[in-house]
Design an enzyme around this catalytic site. Structure first.
Site, PDB file in Angstrom:
ATOM      1  CD  GLU A  68     -37.926 -62.897  94.444  1.00  0.00           C
ATOM      2  OE1 GLU A  68     -38.166 -61.831  93.866  1.00  0.00           O
ATOM      3  OE2 GLU A  68     -36.803 -63.446  94.408  1.00  0.00           O
ATOM      4  CB  CYS A  94     -35.486 -73.233  96.492  1.00  0.00           C
ATOM      5  SG  CYS A  94     -34.589 -72.196  97.674  1.00  0.00           S
ATOM      6  CB  CYS A 122     -33.326 -62.811 105.853  1.00  0.00           C
ATOM      7  SG  CYS A 122     -32.233 -63.878 106.835  1.00  0.00           S
ATOM      8  CB  CYS A 154     -25.444 -63.327 104.736  1.00  0.00           C
ATOM      9  SG  CYS A 154     -25.846 -64.480 106.083  1.00  0.00           S
ATOM     10  CB  CYS A 166     -27.638 -63.099 101.159  1.00  0.00           C
ATOM     11  SG  CYS A 166     -29.286 -63.795 100.902  1.00  0.00           S
ATOM     12  CB  CYS A 200     -27.376 -69.871  95.925  1.00  0.00           C
ATOM     13  SG  CYS A 200     -26.773 -69.729  97.601  1.00  0.00           S
TER      14      CYS A 200
END
Length: 344
Positions: free
Chosen positions: A91, A106, A113, A117, A120, A334
Site C-alpha cells: 500500500e 508515503c 514487515c 510492532c 501497527c 500511520c
C-alpha cells in the site's frame, strides 16, 4: 535470463548497456524511459534500437506494476493497493497538503514487515519479501500519475523496515532524487527506521542530505520492548549514542516519531524519560495520536495530554509538533497500512 531491469539501480544501468555492446548514452535513455516516461514495455522505448530492445526484453524483463485498487479520503488523501508481477501487494498513500502547494507520497519498502510492532497493522500479517529499487520508485510514479501533479515530498514510512532492505531502498531514493528524473530534493526525502543501529550508522555516511526519522514510541526500555519487541536488542542508550554520532557526522536534525497511546506510553514518567532522551540531541519530536487498527486494544491519548507533552518538550528547548494524521477514514494513516489483496 538475468534479473528484472527494475532490480538494478541507476548506477548499474551503464554496466548492463555495456554488456550488450551499446554506447554509454543508452543507459541515460533507458533510465528516462523507466523512471520519467514510466514505460511499461520495451516496445515503447522508441529511441532505442530495435535489436537492443529485443535483447533487453530477453535478458532483463520489464515488469510493470498495476493499481489493484484506490480509495479516496474526504480530506483528499488517496490510498493505493499496488500489485507487482508476482502478485505481491503493498500500500502507498498520496497526501496533498491542505494549502495545496505540496504532495507527499508515503511509500513502502517491503511487502509486509517482520518488526511486529504491537500498534501497527502491517506487522500483523508478517513479512513477505523485500521490494527492489524500481518497485519502490514505481509507487511514487503511480501516485504522481494518478494525482495528476508533481510529487514534492516522499517519506519511507509505509510498510516495512527500510534499513532491513538498505541497498534497494538507497538505490530507489537515488532514482527519485536524480535531477534528470523526478528530481525530488534530498531534503524532501525522509526515511523512517524503528531504530536499526547498523542502518543509522550506514545512513550517516551517505553523501545525499536525506532526512532521518526514528520510530521511538517510548523512552523507557520496558515500554518500548512491549510495543516494539523486534528492536529490543537495540537498547535506548545505544540508540541515542548512534543518533548523536549521526548528528555529529551529518549536522542534520533527527525526527523522533512517538505514537501516543492512552495509559501505555503517555504517563508523566514517559514524558520525563522522553525529555531526558532528547537532551543534548539535535531533534524534533513528532507526536502521533494512535490511529484505530482492527483488533487492537490501544486508544489515543487525551488531547489535553498531547498539549501538555508539547508544552513540556518545548520548554526543554526541543521542537514538538502533533502530526496532522490524514486518510484515517480509508485506513491510510500511520500504522494502518496492510498488504491485503483487496481493501475491506
Amino acid at each position: 535470463m538475468d534479473k528484472p531491469i527494475k532490480s538494478y539501480g541507476l548506477d548499474e544501468l551503464p554496466d548492463i548497456i555495456e554488456s550488450l555492446g551499446q554506447p554509454s548514452f543508452r543507459a541515460k535513455q533507458l533510465a528516462q524511459w523507466l523512471y520519467v516516461h514510466h514505460a511499461d514495455s520495451y516496445d515503447q522505448m522508441t529511441n532505442l534500437p530495435t535489436a537492443l530492445r529485443a535483447r533487453l526484453a530477453e535478458c532483463f524483463p520489464l515488469h510493470a506494476p498495476s493499481l489493484a485498487e484506490r480509495r479516496i479520503s474526504h480530506d483528499g488523501t488517496r490510498k493505493y493497493l499496488v500489485e507487482y508481477h508476482d502478485g505481491t501487494c503493498v500500500e502507498t498513500v498520496a497526501i496533498p497538503s491542505r494549502s495545496g502547494d505540496r504532495l507527499t507520497v508515503c511509500f513502502s519498502t517491503q511487502a509486509g514487515c517482520s518488526m511486529q510492532c504491537a500498534f501497527c497493522a502491517t506487522g500483523q500479517a508478517g513479512f513477505e519479501r523485500n521490494l527492489v529499487p524500481g518497485e519502490i520508485a514505481d509507487q511514487v510514479l503511480l501516485a504522481q500519475n494518478d494525482m495528476g501533479r508533481r510529487v514534492t515530498n516522499i517519506v519511507g514510512m509505509g510498510q516495512g523496515e527500510p534499513f532491513l532492505n538498505y541497498r534497494n531502498v538507497l538505490a530507489a531514493l537515488r532514482i527519485l532524487n536524480d535531477p534528470q528524473g523526478l528530481a525530488i530534493g534530498a531534503r524532501h526525502i525522509s526515511i523512517s527506521t524503528c531504530g536499526v543501529i547498523e542502518g543509522i550508522e550506514r545512513f550517516s555516511h551517505e553523501p545525499e542530505q536525506f532526512t532521518l526519522a526514528v520510530s521511538l514510541h517510548a523512552a523507557r526500555q520496558s515500554t518500548r520492548d512491549l510495543l516494539m519487541p523486534r528492536v529490543a536488542r537495540y537498547k535506548l542508550p545505544d540508540l541515542k549514542q548512534a543518533l548523536m554520532r549521526y548528528v555529529k557526522k551529518t549536522n542534520r536534525r533527527v525526527t523522533l516519531e512517538y505514537v501516543m497511546i492512552d495509559n501505555v506510553n503517555d504517563t508523566d514518567r514517559d514524558l520525563e524519560a522522553l525529555n531526558a532522551f532528547c537532551s543534548d540531541l539535535l531533534c524534533h519530536v513528532n507526536l502521533i495520536p494512535i490511529n484505530a487498527v482492527e483488533g487492537s486494544p490501544f486508544q489515543p491519548s487525551d488531547p489535553l495530554v498531547l498539549d501538555q507533552w508539547v508544552q513540556s518538550i518545548q520548554s526543554h528547548g526541543k521542537e514538538a509538533t502533533v502530526r496532522d494524521s490524514r486518510g484515517s477514514d480509508i485506513d491510510g494513516a500511520c500504522g494502518q497500512l496492510k498488504r491485503t489483496k483487496c481493501f475491506t
